[in-house]
Design a protein around this motif. Sequence first.
Motif, PDB file in Angstrom:
ATOM      1  N   GLU A   1      81.840  52.514 -26.637  1.00 23.29           N
ATOM      2  CA  GLU A   1      80.751  53.349 -26.120  1.00 23.29           C
ATOM      3  C   GLU A   1      80.426  52.969 -24.678  1.00 23.29           C
ATOM      4  N   VAL A   2      80.433  51.675 -24.398  1.00 24.79           N
ATOM      5  CA  VAL A   2      80.191  51.202 -23.027  1.00 24.79           C
ATOM      6  C   VAL A   2      81.346  51.644 -22.126  1.00 24.79           C
ATOM      7  N   ALA A   3      82.564  51.514 -22.630  1.00 19.71           N
ATOM      8  CA  ALA A   3      83.733  51.944 -21.851  1.00 19.71           C
ATOM      9  C   ALA A   3      83.674  53.443 -21.564  1.00 19.71           C
ATOM     10  N   ALA A   4      83.223  54.230 -22.537  1.00 20.92           N
ATOM     11  CA  ALA A   4      83.091  55.676 -22.333  1.00 20.92           C
ATOM     12  C   ALA A   4      82.029  55.970 -21.274  1.00 20.92           C
ATOM     13  N   ALA A   5      80.931  55.248 -21.310  1.00 24.23           N
ATOM     14  CA  ALA A   5      79.875  55.441 -20.304  1.00 24.23           C
ATOM     15  C   ALA A   5      80.379  55.075 -18.909  1.00 24.23           C
ATOM     16  N   ILE A   6      81.160  54.008 -18.820  1.00 25.62           N
ATOM     17  CA  ILE A   6      81.747  53.625 -17.534  1.00 25.62           C
ATOM     18  C   ILE A   6      82.700  54.712 -17.058  1.00 25.62           C
ATOM     19  N   ALA A   7      83.512  55.233 -17.963  1.00 26.40           N
ATOM     20  CA  ALA A   7      84.437  56.311 -17.600  1.00 26.40           C
ATOM     21  C   ALA A   7      83.684  57.521 -17.067  1.00 26.40           C
ATOM     22  N   ILE A   8      82.588  57.872 -17.706  1.00 26.54           N
ATOM     23  CA  ILE A   8      81.771  59.009 -17.250  1.00 26.54           C
ATOM     24  C   ILE A   8      81.207  58.725 -15.860  1.00 26.54           C
ATOM     25  N   ALA A   9      80.680  57.535 -15.663  1.00 25.21           N
ATOM     26  CA  ALA A   9      80.105  57.183 -14.362  1.00 25.21           C
ATOM     27  C   ALA A   9      81.160  57.253 -13.259  1.00 25.21           C
ATOM     28  N   VAL A  10      82.348  56.753 -13.544  1.00 26.07           N
ATOM     29  CA  VAL A  10      83.414  56.771 -12.548  1.00 26.07           C
ATOM     30  C   VAL A  10      83.893  58.192 -12.308  1.00 26.07           C
ATOM     31  N   GLU A  11      84.252  58.876 -13.388  1.00 28.28           N
ATOM     32  CA  GLU A  11      84.852  60.204 -13.224  1.00 28.28           C
ATOM     33  C   GLU A  11      83.866  61.212 -12.661  1.00 28.28           C
ATOM     34  N   LEU A  12      82.668  61.225 -13.181  1.00 25.67           N
ATOM     35  CA  LEU A  12      81.687  62.214 -12.734  1.00 25.67           C
ATOM     36  C   LEU A  12      80.970  61.728 -11.470  1.00 25.67           C
ATOM     37  N   GLY A  13      80.426  60.531 -11.522  1.00 29.65           N
ATOM     38  CA  GLY A  13      79.652  60.009 -10.385  1.00 29.65           C
ATOM     39  C   GLY A  13      80.492  59.794  -9.137  1.00 29.65           C
ATOM     40  N   LEU A  14      81.517  58.972  -9.260  1.00 32.63           N
ATOM     41  CA  LEU A  14      82.359  58.709  -8.094  1.00 32.63           C
ATOM     42  C   LEU A  14      83.178  59.935  -7.713  1.00 32.63           C
ATOM     43  N   GLY A  15      83.530  60.751  -8.716  1.00 38.63           N
ATOM     44  CA  GLY A  15      84.250  61.992  -8.421  1.00 38.63           C
ATOM     45  C   GLY A  15      83.433  62.926  -7.541  1.00 38.63           C
ATOM     46  N   LEU A  16      82.137  63.049  -7.831  1.00 38.31           N
ATOM     47  CA  LEU A  16      81.261  63.888  -7.004  1.00 38.31           C
ATOM     48  C   LEU A  16      81.099  63.307  -5.600  1.00 38.31           C
TER      49      LEU A  16
END
Length: 136
Positions: free
Chosen positions: A48-63
């Motif tokens: 779950e933590v890894a999924a949250a990190i993936a979201i932060a990277v993909e969505l946050g850093l992607g934007l």
Amino acid sequence: MLNSLQNPFSLLGRALIALLFIPAGFGKIAGFAGTAGYIASKGVPMPEVAAAIAIAVELGLGLLLLVGFQTRWAALGIAIFTAVITFIFHAYWSVPVEQVMMQKQAFFKNIAVVGGLLTIVAWGAGAWSVDAKFKG
């Protein structure tokens, strides 16, 4: 002639690379439980933590990459993330023979994306970016 296209190409390149990550981040939010389950199936601890990190990277850093804000740091973060997950999720050397070709293609596609991201780290976002607006 190509020098006159440097700014539009920089923007287009950032947008195309961001297109790999931003929709994936939204998809992980929409299917969080499934994402965490898939991550767990690969033996990653605290899925779950890894999924949250993936979201932060993909969505946050992607934007950030897309708009060109803190671009070098965003690209570096995505590059590190992509390099790490590539060895976990596309380990073509350890899959059944019928999956090797697909996983090998995904592995080397990701490695090429890391190369593109490192180019952005080296050269920055270009003039058509938030970074350039704050710099000048």
